[in-house]
Design an enzyme around this catalytic site. Structure first.
Site, PDB file in Angstrom:
ATOM      1  N   GLY A  21      18.755  61.768 -23.059  1.00 60.88           N
ATOM      2  CA  GLY A  21      18.572  62.457 -21.754  1.00 60.88           C
ATOM      3  C   GLY A  21      17.411  63.614 -21.799  1.00 60.88           C
ATOM      4  O   GLY A  21      17.462  64.387 -22.697  1.00 60.88           O
ATOM      5  N   SER A  24      16.269  67.147 -16.863  1.00 58.08           N
ATOM      6  CA  SER A  24      15.647  67.751 -15.707  1.00 58.08           C
ATOM      7  C   SER A  24      16.730  68.263 -14.579  1.00 58.08           C
ATOM      8  O   SER A  24      16.575  69.240 -14.045  1.00 58.08           O
ATOM      9  CB  SER A  24      14.541  67.105 -14.948  1.00 58.08           C
ATOM     10  OG  SER A  24      15.130  65.940 -14.197  1.00 58.08           O
ATOM     11  N   ASN A  25      17.902  67.772 -14.654  1.00 55.58           N
ATOM     12  CA  ASN A  25      18.877  68.209 -13.694  1.00 55.58           C
ATOM     13  C   ASN A  25      19.491  69.270 -14.335  1.00 55.58           C
ATOM     14  O   ASN A  25      19.880  70.407 -13.760  1.00 55.58           O
ATOM     15  CB  ASN A  25      19.903  67.289 -13.212  1.00 55.58           C
ATOM     16  CG  ASN A  25      19.291  66.148 -12.185  1.00 55.58           C
ATOM     17  OD1 ASN A  25      19.258  66.731 -11.051  1.00 55.58           O
ATOM     18  ND2 ASN A  25      18.803  64.979 -12.326  1.00 55.58           N
ATOM     19  N   ASN A 118      28.920  64.987 -10.529  1.00 58.00           N
ATOM     20  CA  ASN A 118      27.994  64.153 -11.117  1.00 58.00           C
ATOM     21  C   ASN A 118      26.747  64.037  -9.830  1.00 58.00           C
ATOM     22  O   ASN A 118      27.004  64.209  -8.804  1.00 58.00           O
ATOM     23  CB  ASN A 118      28.481  62.716 -11.440  1.00 58.00           C
ATOM     24  CG  ASN A 118      27.347  61.690 -11.804  1.00 58.00           C
ATOM     25  OD1 ASN A 118      26.729  62.002 -12.858  1.00 58.00           O
ATOM     26  ND2 ASN A 118      27.542  60.384 -11.308  1.00 58.00           N
ATOM     27  N   HIS A 120      24.002  61.336  -8.868  1.00 52.13           N
ATOM     28  CA  HIS A 120      23.943  59.957  -8.804  1.00 52.13           C
ATOM     29  C   HIS A 120      22.417  59.610  -7.951  1.00 52.13           C
ATOM     30  O   HIS A 120      22.343  60.252  -6.853  1.00 52.13           O
ATOM     31  CB  HIS A 120      24.967  58.908  -8.419  1.00 52.13           C
ATOM     32  CG  HIS A 120      24.630  57.514  -8.499  1.00 52.13           C
ATOM     33  ND1 HIS A 120      24.733  56.784  -9.611  1.00 52.13           N
ATOM     34  CD2 HIS A 120      24.154  56.743  -7.680  1.00 52.13           C
ATOM     35  CE1 HIS A 120      24.304  55.592  -9.756  1.00 52.13           C
ATOM     36  NE2 HIS A 120      24.240  55.384  -8.491  1.00 52.13           N
ATOM     37  N   ASP A 161      31.058  56.254 -10.843  1.00 49.77           N
ATOM     38  CA  ASP A 161      30.281  56.570  -9.545  1.00 49.77           C
ATOM     39  C   ASP A 161      31.071  56.880  -8.197  1.00 49.77           C
ATOM     40  O   ASP A 161      30.801  56.059  -7.369  1.00 49.77           O
ATOM     41  CB  ASP A 161      29.035  55.589  -9.370  1.00 49.77           C
ATOM     42  CG  ASP A 161      28.222  55.736 -10.741  1.00 49.77           C
ATOM     43  OD1 ASP A 161      27.992  56.730 -10.934  1.00 49.77           O
ATOM     44  OD2 ASP A 161      27.463  54.423 -10.815  1.00 49.77           O
ATOM     45  N   GLU A 190      17.348  65.434  -6.189  1.00 49.96           N
ATOM     46  CA  GLU A 190      18.458  65.610  -7.172  1.00 49.96           C
ATOM     47  C   GLU A 190      18.506  66.941  -7.404  1.00 49.96           C
ATOM     48  O   GLU A 190      19.700  67.452  -7.312  1.00 49.96           O
ATOM     49  CB  GLU A 190      18.407  64.685  -8.190  1.00 49.96           C
ATOM     50  CG  GLU A 190      18.490  63.276  -8.082  1.00 49.96           C
ATOM     51  CD  GLU A 190      18.717  62.579  -9.315  1.00 49.96           C
ATOM     52  OE1 GLU A 190      18.974  62.922 -10.377  1.00 49.96           O
ATOM     53  OE2 GLU A 190      17.912  61.270  -9.311  1.00 49.96           O
TER      54      GLU A 190
HETATM   55  C1  GAR Z   1      18.925  61.141 -13.066  1.00 53.05           C
HETATM   56  O1  GAR Z   1      18.083  60.484 -12.150  1.00 53.05           O
HETATM   57  C2  GAR Z   1      20.386  60.918 -12.533  1.00 53.05           C
HETATM   58  O2  GAR Z   1      20.776  60.841 -11.166  1.00 53.05           O
HETATM   59  C3  GAR Z   1      20.900  59.858 -13.290  1.00 53.05           C
HETATM   60  O3  GAR Z   1      20.223  59.925 -14.559  1.00 53.05           O
HETATM   61  C4  GAR Z   1      18.987  60.721 -14.324  1.00 53.05           C
HETATM   62  C5  GAR Z   1      18.882  61.925 -15.458  1.00 53.05           C
HETATM   63  O4  GAR Z   1      17.733  62.532 -15.314  1.00 53.05           O
HETATM   64  N1  GAR Z   1      22.350  59.646 -13.555  1.00 53.05           N
HETATM   65  C6  GAR Z   1      22.827  58.307 -13.393  1.00 53.05           C
HETATM   66  O5  GAR Z   1      22.219  57.467 -13.014  1.00 53.05           O
HETATM   67  C7  GAR Z   1      24.481  58.569 -13.559  1.00 53.05           C
HETATM   68  N2  GAR Z   1      24.940  57.393 -12.737  1.00 53.05           N
HETATM   69  P1  GAR Z   1      17.565  64.016 -15.998  1.00 53.05           P
HETATM   70  O6  GAR Z   1      17.954  63.662 -17.523  1.00 53.05           O
HETATM   71  O7  GAR Z   1      16.124  64.418 -15.893  1.00 53.05           O
HETATM   72  O8  GAR Z   1      18.279  65.134 -15.381  1.00 53.05           O
END
Ligand code: GAR
Length: 222
Positions: A21, A24-25, A118, A120, A161, A190
Site C-alpha cells: 500500500g 495516500s489516504n 472503508n 472505495h 464493499d 477520496e
Molecule cells: C485507493 O484508491 C482506495 O480507494 C483503494 O485502494 C487505493 C489505496 O490507495 N481501495 C480499494 O479498492 C478497496 N476496495 P492509497 O494507498 O494511496 O490510499
C-alpha cells in the site's frame, strides 16, 4: 447495525493497509488530524508487510505501526484475534481501511461493528465486490462506458464493499480517460471525502439506523 456515537474526547484512530500500500489516504487522515479537521489522532497503522511505502510514511509521521500478516496465522480467526489485540491495546475508537484489499476477519467486523470505515474508488454498489479493488475498479469503469464514477466512504459489514454508506463524491468520466487518469481524479476526491467522513464521525455526527447513515447535529433522535 444500530450505533450511536457520543465522543467526549479526541477519537483514537487505527488505519489498516495491506500489501505494498502506498498510503495516500492514510496520509490524508494523518494530516486531517494534525490540522484539527478531525477531532482525533492516528494512534496506530496496521499493515501486512513491513516494506510497504505506507508503513514507511506512517513512521515518518511518528505514528506507531504494527505488522500483522495473515500468512503467519493458520486461519482467519487467529488473524482476527491478532488484529483485535492490537486495536484493544491502543484503545482504538475507529478503524479506517485505506487500501486494505483483503477480507477483514468476521470476528473483527462483529466486535467493531459501526466503528470500521472503508474508502472505495467507485460509486458503490456499482464496481464493488470480490476482485474489485484499486486499478481493477477503474479498468472496469472505463471499459463500461459509464460517464460518472467517484468514491464511496462506508461503514464495513461482513460482505465485501458493503455496509451503510456515509458519503459519495462523483467525478466525471471522459471518453479519452484511461484507468490511470480516472484513478488520479477519483483519488483526489477520496482524500477529501475520507477526511470529511472521519471528521463527522469524530464529532459524533453520524448515526446508523436500519442500515442507513443519518447526519445529526446534536446526537438527539432524528
Ligand atoms: C485507493 O484508491 C482506495 O480507494 C483503494 O485502494 C487505493 C489505496 O490507495 N481501495 C480499494 O479498492 C478497496 N476496495 P492509497 O494507498 O494511496 O490510499
Amino acid at each position: 447495525m444500530n450505533t450511536e456515537i457520543h465522543p467526549m474526547h479526541k477519537i483514537r484512530i487505527a488505519i489498516m493497509v495491506s500489501g505494498h500500500g502506498r498510503g495516500s489516504n492514510m496520509q490524508a487522515l494523518i494530516n486531517g488530524c494534525h490540522t484539527g479537521m478531525i477531532n482525533g489522532e492516528v494512534a496506530l497503522v496496521i499493515g501486512t508487510r513491513s516494506d510497504a511505502p505506507a508503513i514507511q510514511r506512517a513512521k515518518e509521521s511518528s505514528v506507531d505501526t504494527r505488522i500483522i500478516s495473515p500468512n503467519r496465522h493458520p486461519d482467519d480467526n487467529s488473524y482476527g484475534q491478532a488484529i483485535m489485540e492490537a486495536l484493544d491495546s491502543k484503545k482504538i475508537d475507529l478503524v479506517c481501511l485505506a487500501g486494505f484489499m483483503r477480507y477483514l476477519p468476521s470476528c473483527v467486523v462483529r466486535k467493531y461493528a459501526g466503528k470500521i470505515m472503508n474508502v472505495h474508488p467507485a460509486l458503490l454498489p456499482f464496481f464493488g465486490g470480490k476482485g474489485m479493488y484499486g486499478e481493477h475498479v477503474h479498468q472496469a469503469v472505463v471499459a463500461s462506458g459509464m460517464r460518472v464514477s467517484g468514491c464511496t466512504v462506508h461503514f464495513v459489514d461482513e460482505d465485501y464493499d458493503n455496509g451503510p454508506i456515509i458519503l459519495q463524491t462523483p467525478v466525471p468520466v471522459y471518453p479519452e480517460d484511461t484507468p490511470e487518469t480516472l484513478a488520479a481524479r477519483v483519488l483526489e476526491k477520496e482524500h477529501s471525502s475520507y477526511v470529511e467522513a472521519v471528521r463527522l464521525y469524530s464529532l459524533g455526527m453520524l448515526k446508523i439506523k436500519n442500515g442507513k447513515v443519518f447526519l445529526c447535529n446534536d446526537n438527539s433522535e432524528e
